[in-house]
Write a protein that holds these residues in place. Structure first.
Motif, PDB file in Angstrom:
ATOM      1  N   HIS A   1      -9.303  11.870  12.399  1.00 49.24           N
ATOM      2  CA  HIS A   1      -9.634  10.599  11.754  1.00 49.24           C
ATOM      3  C   HIS A   1      -9.928   9.563  12.820  1.00 49.24           C
ATOM      4  CE1 HIS A   1      -8.720  11.826   7.685  1.00 49.24           C
ATOM      5  NE2 HIS A   1      -7.609  12.392   8.114  1.00 49.24           N
ATOM      6  N   ASP A   2     -10.944   8.764  12.557  1.00 46.94           N
ATOM      7  CA  ASP A   2     -11.271   7.684  13.474  1.00 46.94           C
ATOM      8  C   ASP A   2     -10.215   6.590  13.295  1.00 46.94           C
ATOM      9  OD1 ASP A   2     -12.230   5.523  14.789  1.00 46.94           O
ATOM     10  OD2 ASP A   2     -14.235   5.558  13.901  1.00 46.94           O
ATOM     11  N   PRO A   3      -9.433   6.278  14.349  1.00 42.14           N
ATOM     12  CA  PRO A   3      -8.389   5.263  14.190  1.00 42.14           C
ATOM     13  C   PRO A   3      -8.949   3.914  13.756  1.00 42.14           C
ATOM     14  CG  PRO A   3      -8.663   5.865  16.516  1.00 42.14           C
ATOM     15  CD  PRO A   3      -9.479   6.836  15.706  1.00 42.14           C
ATOM     16  N   MET A   4     -10.216   3.662  14.037  1.00 38.64           N
ATOM     17  CA  MET A   4     -10.809   2.390  13.626  1.00 38.64           C
ATOM     18  C   MET A   4     -10.911   2.297  12.098  1.00 38.64           C
ATOM     19  SD  MET A   4     -10.957   1.270  16.532  1.00 38.64           S
ATOM     20  CE  MET A   4     -11.608  -0.366  16.258  1.00 38.64           C
ATOM     21  N   LYS A   5     -10.864   3.458  11.430  1.00 32.53           N
ATOM     22  CA  LYS A   5     -11.039   3.439   9.976  1.00 32.53           C
ATOM     23  C   LYS A   5      -9.703   3.340   9.230  1.00 32.53           C
ATOM     24  CE  LYS A   5     -15.554   5.461   9.372  1.00 32.53           C
ATOM     25  NZ  LYS A   5     -15.832   6.271  10.592  1.00 32.53           N
ATOM     26  N   LEU A   6      -8.570   3.323   9.991  1.00 29.57           N
ATOM     27  CA  LEU A   6      -7.275   3.195   9.333  1.00 29.57           C
ATOM     28  C   LEU A   6      -7.177   1.837   8.639  1.00 29.57           C
ATOM     29  CD1 LEU A   6      -4.858   4.724  11.989  1.00 29.57           C
ATOM     30  CD2 LEU A   6      -5.307   5.591   9.686  1.00 29.57           C
ATOM     31  N   PRO A   7      -6.471   1.785   7.518  1.00 27.23           N
ATOM     32  CA  PRO A   7      -6.333   0.482   6.852  1.00 27.23           C
ATOM     33  C   PRO A   7      -5.574  -0.493   7.754  1.00 27.23           C
ATOM     34  CG  PRO A   7      -4.884   2.131   5.846  1.00 27.23           C
ATOM     35  CD  PRO A   7      -5.768   2.859   6.811  1.00 27.23           C
ATOM     36  N   PRO A   8      -5.876  -1.791   7.654  1.00 24.17           N
ATOM     37  CA  PRO A   8      -5.173  -2.767   8.492  1.00 24.17           C
ATOM     38  C   PRO A   8      -3.699  -2.869   8.077  1.00 24.17           C
ATOM     39  CG  PRO A   8      -6.510  -3.891   6.842  1.00 24.17           C
ATOM     40  CD  PRO A   8      -6.829  -2.429   6.730  1.00 24.17           C
ATOM     41  N   LEU A   9      -2.854  -3.307   9.010  1.00 23.50           N
ATOM     42  CA  LEU A   9      -1.433  -3.470   8.689  1.00 23.50           C
ATOM     43  C   LEU A   9      -1.178  -4.859   8.124  1.00 23.50           C
ATOM     44  CD1 LEU A   9       0.796  -1.856  11.465  1.00 23.50           C
ATOM     45  CD2 LEU A   9       0.450  -1.149   9.098  1.00 23.50           C
ATOM     46  N   ASP A  10      -0.333  -4.903   7.101  1.00 24.26           N
ATOM     47  CA  ASP A  10       0.087  -6.168   6.503  1.00 24.26           C
ATOM     48  C   ASP A  10       1.414  -6.562   7.144  1.00 24.26           C
ATOM     49  OD1 ASP A  10       1.043  -8.200   4.962  1.00 24.26           O
ATOM     50  OD2 ASP A  10       1.050  -7.070   3.069  1.00 24.26           O
ATOM     51  N   PRO A  11       1.488  -7.706   7.840  1.00 24.89           N
ATOM     52  CA  PRO A  11       2.754  -8.091   8.474  1.00 24.89           C
ATOM     53  C   PRO A  11       3.905  -8.238   7.474  1.00 24.89           C
ATOM     54  CG  PRO A  11       1.140  -9.868   8.615  1.00 24.89           C
ATOM     55  CD  PRO A  11       0.403  -8.672   8.109  1.00 24.89           C
TER      56      PRO A  11
ATOM     57  N   SER B   1      13.172  -6.614   9.798  1.00 23.52           N
ATOM     58  CA  SER B   1      12.136  -5.819   9.144  1.00 23.52           C
ATOM     59  C   SER B   1      12.540  -4.339   9.082  1.00 23.52           C
ATOM     60  CB  SER B   1      10.826  -5.993   9.908  1.00 23.52           C
ATOM     61  OG  SER B   1       9.765  -5.420   9.194  1.00 23.52           O
ATOM     62  N   LEU B   2      13.088  -3.830  10.182  1.00 24.29           N
ATOM     63  CA  LEU B   2      13.524  -2.431  10.224  1.00 24.29           C
ATOM     64  C   LEU B   2      14.586  -2.141   9.175  1.00 24.29           C
ATOM     65  CD1 LEU B   2      13.958  -1.363  13.968  1.00 24.29           C
ATOM     66  CD2 LEU B   2      12.648  -0.171  12.198  1.00 24.29           C
ATOM     67  N   GLU B   3      15.601  -3.011   9.085  1.00 23.31           N
ATOM     68  CA  GLU B   3      16.681  -2.772   8.123  1.00 23.31           C
ATOM     69  C   GLU B   3      16.149  -2.852   6.695  1.00 23.31           C
ATOM     70  OE1 GLU B   3      19.455  -1.423   8.636  1.00 23.31           O
ATOM     71  OE2 GLU B   3      19.188  -1.515  10.799  1.00 23.31           O
TER      72      GLU B   3
ATOM     73  N   ASP C   1       4.324  -6.100   5.097  1.00 19.98           N
ATOM     74  CA  ASP C   1       4.697  -4.721   4.748  1.00 19.98           C
ATOM     75  C   ASP C   1       4.240  -3.789   5.874  1.00 19.98           C
ATOM     76  OD1 ASP C   1       5.381  -2.342   3.489  1.00 19.98           O
ATOM     77  OD2 ASP C   1       3.633  -2.326   2.164  1.00 19.98           O
ATOM     78  N   PRO C   2       4.857  -3.930   7.058  1.00 15.35           N
ATOM     79  CA  PRO C   2       4.344  -3.191   8.227  1.00 15.35           C
ATOM     80  C   PRO C   2       4.419  -1.678   8.091  1.00 15.35           C
ATOM     81  CG  PRO C   2       6.424  -4.313   8.737  1.00 15.35           C
ATOM     82  CD  PRO C   2       5.989  -4.804   7.395  1.00 15.35           C
ATOM     83  N   ALA C   3       5.344  -1.163   7.276  1.00 13.57           N
ATOM     84  CA  ALA C   3       5.455   0.294   7.120  1.00 13.57           C
ATOM     85  C   ALA C   3       4.611   0.810   5.947  1.00 13.57           C
ATOM     86  CB  ALA C   3       6.923   0.696   6.920  1.00 13.57           C
ATOM     87  N   SER C   4       3.816  -0.067   5.310  1.00 11.24           N
ATOM     88  CA  SER C   4       2.991   0.313   4.148  1.00 11.24           C
ATOM     89  C   SER C   4       3.821   0.960   3.039  1.00 11.24           C
ATOM     90  CB  SER C   4       1.843   1.249   4.572  1.00 11.24           C
ATOM     91  OG  SER C   4       1.048   0.637   5.564  1.00 11.24           O
ATOM     92  N   LEU C   5       4.973   0.360   2.761  1.00 16.51           N
ATOM     93  CA  LEU C   5       5.849   0.872   1.699  1.00 16.51           C
ATOM     94  C   LEU C   5       5.171   0.823   0.332  1.00 16.51           C
ATOM     95  CD1 LEU C   5       9.164  -0.875   2.833  1.00 16.51           C
ATOM     96  CD2 LEU C   5       8.582   1.541   3.099  1.00 16.51           C
ATOM     97  N   ASP C   6       4.236  -0.128   0.204  1.00 19.93           N
ATOM     98  CA  ASP C   6       3.537  -0.280  -1.072  1.00 19.93           C
ATOM     99  C   ASP C   6       2.855   1.003  -1.531  1.00 19.93           C
ATOM    100  OD1 ASP C   6       4.002  -2.746  -2.124  1.00 19.93           O
ATOM    101  OD2 ASP C   6       1.862  -3.210  -2.282  1.00 19.93           O
TER     102      ASP C   6
ATOM    103  N   TYR D   1      14.755  -0.100   1.732  1.00 19.69           N
ATOM    104  CA  TYR D   1      13.765   0.132   0.674  1.00 19.69           C
ATOM    105  C   TYR D   1      13.542   1.632   0.462  1.00 19.69           C
ATOM    106  CZ  TYR D   1       9.583  -0.857  -2.130  1.00 19.69           C
ATOM    107  OH  TYR D   1       8.666  -0.953  -3.149  1.00 19.69           O
ATOM    108  N   LEU D   2      13.427   2.363   1.568  1.00 22.33           N
ATOM    109  CA  LEU D   2      13.249   3.822   1.456  1.00 22.33           C
ATOM    110  C   LEU D   2      14.441   4.448   0.737  1.00 22.33           C
ATOM    111  CD1 LEU D   2      11.764   4.594   4.983  1.00 22.33           C
ATOM    112  CD2 LEU D   2      10.564   4.765   2.789  1.00 22.33           C
ATOM    113  N   LEU D   3      15.647   3.962   1.021  1.00 19.60           N
ATOM    114  CA  LEU D   3      16.855   4.475   0.371  1.00 19.60           C
ATOM    115  C   LEU D   3      16.829   4.149  -1.127  1.00 19.60           C
ATOM    116  CD1 LEU D   3      19.648   5.779   0.403  1.00 19.60           C
ATOM    117  CD2 LEU D   3      20.575   3.632   1.307  1.00 19.60           C
ATOM    118  N   ALA D   4      16.486   2.918  -1.456  1.00 24.37           N
ATOM    119  CA  ALA D   4      16.427   2.513  -2.871  1.00 24.37           C
ATOM    120  C   ALA D   4      15.415   3.365  -3.629  1.00 24.37           C
ATOM    121  CB  ALA D   4      16.062   1.026  -2.988  1.00 24.37           C
ATOM    122  N   LEU D   5      14.259   3.550  -3.037  1.00 24.02           N
ATOM    123  CA  LEU D   5      13.212   4.324  -3.701  1.00 24.02           C
ATOM    124  C   LEU D   5      13.645   5.789  -3.878  1.00 24.02           C
ATOM    125  CD1 LEU D   5      10.311   3.940  -4.813  1.00 24.02           C
ATOM    126  CD2 LEU D   5       9.513   4.926  -2.675  1.00 24.02           C
ATOM    127  N   HIS D   6      14.290   6.330  -2.870  1.00 20.74           N
ATOM    128  CA  HIS D   6      14.799   7.708  -2.958  1.00 20.74           C
ATOM    129  C   HIS D   6      15.810   7.821  -4.110  1.00 20.74           C
ATOM    130  CE1 HIS D   6      16.442  11.579  -1.890  1.00 20.74           C
ATOM    131  NE2 HIS D   6      17.628  11.050  -1.636  1.00 20.74           N
TER     132      HIS D   6
END
Length: 398
Positions: free
Chosen positions: A4-14, A303-305, A16-21, A310-315
């Motif tokens: 994959h061309d890294p230039m084509k990756l979606p931009p990061l949202d500050p 942000s890390l915590e 939601d930096p981990a793209s949890l959405d 969030y990952l725990l809640a979703l799980h």
């Protein structure tokens, strides 16, 4: 192998930096938007004032709005309830608590405690009488388990119900009961000669009162009261027929705790956003404080915590929807997410400096609120020992 061309990756949202959405379904996102829209219109402009004054002026108007949105008992089936998934309910709790923990408490007590008790343990007549009105926000419920001398150890309750012919006579006190001062119906747990049983006590029953607890510095936008029962006479139809043990109230607490796993993250998210935006605007030594290493470290840790919580809640939400969620796993989520969310709020406060203690910003309100959330629905100590027992096979508190 695909490259994959890294230039084509979606931009990061500050925000939601981990793209949890990307982990949410379209339906879950739609529910989140609907809840956020209602809160932004009806609650956000007033919530700091309600907290400061220690009351919500038109509580019934607000519960009716929440009812029309479907968030009261939203994870219950039938009787006018929305029948949403556990994950959808969790996402809604996060949005509600991002506005205020007191408001999420109202929703939790209504749906996961009072309504769930009737839905799970009530008779068909009790369900028909109360659940549709409670789902619509027309009737407000509270849940009487905690007593002045029985907190973490509910088995030591002294509230007692004795038979008198076909009737029951209740005597006792309950303490720290959310929604009590304006509740239309109280689910009251009491000892009887054949185990702990639940009773539906309508407001206005002779001998029953719910005085408000004042002078609290947390959950100020949520009404908290005592329940006083002096020779309260109830008909046989008032008892919840389907349970005779602590399993009754504990099953309800497990539902409420699950909502808190998600909800606490809302207070954290709101505080992170406040801190991030403040740090970008606040200039010291000729640059925004967001450009300083120590501020970036705080924002990164917060942000890390949040991401991990969030990952725990979703799980846990996905497990609950699959019918696989154990109470001990809810304890893991409640313990971690409230503790880390409180730490996030405290760190956000330091980024805002003196402004962090002002109600112009949401941070001190969230921080004070989470002090209650840390204790209620099982203290840090109890959830720690629940996990300790899983890990060792030894019970440290019995």
């Amino acid at each position: 192998m695909s490259h994959h061309d890294p230039m084509k990756l979606p931009p990061l949202d500050p925000a939601d930096p981990a793209s949890l959405d990307d982990l949410l379904t379209e339906e879950e996102k739609a529910i989140r938007s609907a809840v956020r829209q209602l809160l932004d219109a009806s609650v956000e402009p007033h919530i700091a004032e309600w907290f400061e004054n220690g009351s919500i002026p038109d509580i019934r108007g607000l519960t009716r709005e929440l009812g029309s949105l479907g968030v009261l008992g939203m994870h219950l089936e039938g009787y006018g309830c929305a029948g949403m998934s556990a994950t959808e309910y969790g996402v809604a709790c996060l949005e509600i608590e991002a506005t205020d923990s007191g408001l999420r408490s109202l929703v939790s007590v209504q749906g996961s405690l009072a309504m769930f008790a009737i839905w799970r343990w009530g008779s068909e007549e009790q369900k028909q009488e109360w659940l549709p009105r409670m789902a619509a926000g027309e009737a407000i419920g509270c849940f009487g388990l905690t007593e002045p001398d029985a907190g973490s150890d509910p088995a030591s309750m002294t509230t007692y119900a004795r038979r008198d012919g076909d009737d029951w006579i209740l005597n006792g006190r309950k303490m720290w009961i959310s929604n009590a001062p304006y509740a239309d119906i109280a689910v009251v747990w009491a000892r009887t000669d054949d185990g702990i049983r639940g009773f539906l006590v309508p407001a206005g029953t002779p001998g029953f009162s719910a005085p408000e607890i004042k002078h609290k510095m947390s959950l100020r936008a949520s009404a908290t009261g005592e329940l006083v029962l002096d020779d309260v006479r109830l008909p046989a139809s008032a008892v919840l027929p389907e349970v005779r043990s602590l399993k009754g109230p504990l099953s309800c607490l497990n539902e409420a705790r699950y909502g808190i796993v998600w909800g606490a993250l809302g207070a954290a998210r709101s505080s992170i956003e406040a801190a991030r935006s403040y740090a970008a605007d606040r200039l010291q030594f000729g640059k925004p404080i967001s450009a300083f290493q120590l501020t970036q470290q705080k924002l990164a840790d917060m942000s890390l915590e949040y991401i991990k919580g969030y990952l725990l809640a979703l799980h846990l939400g996905r497990r609950k929807d699959a019918g696989l969620l154990r109470p001990e796993q809810v304890s893991i989520g409640k313990l971690n997410n409230v503790r880390e969310s409180l730490e996030i709020c405290r760190t956000a406060r330091t980024i805002l400096g003196a402004n962090g203690i002002s109600l112009e910003y949401p941070v001190i309100r969230h921080q004070n609120n989470l002090e209650s959330v840390l204790t209620y629905e099982g203290t840090v100590e109890m959830h720690t020992l629940v996990l300790g027992q899983v890990l060792t096979g030894e019970s440290a508190f019995r």
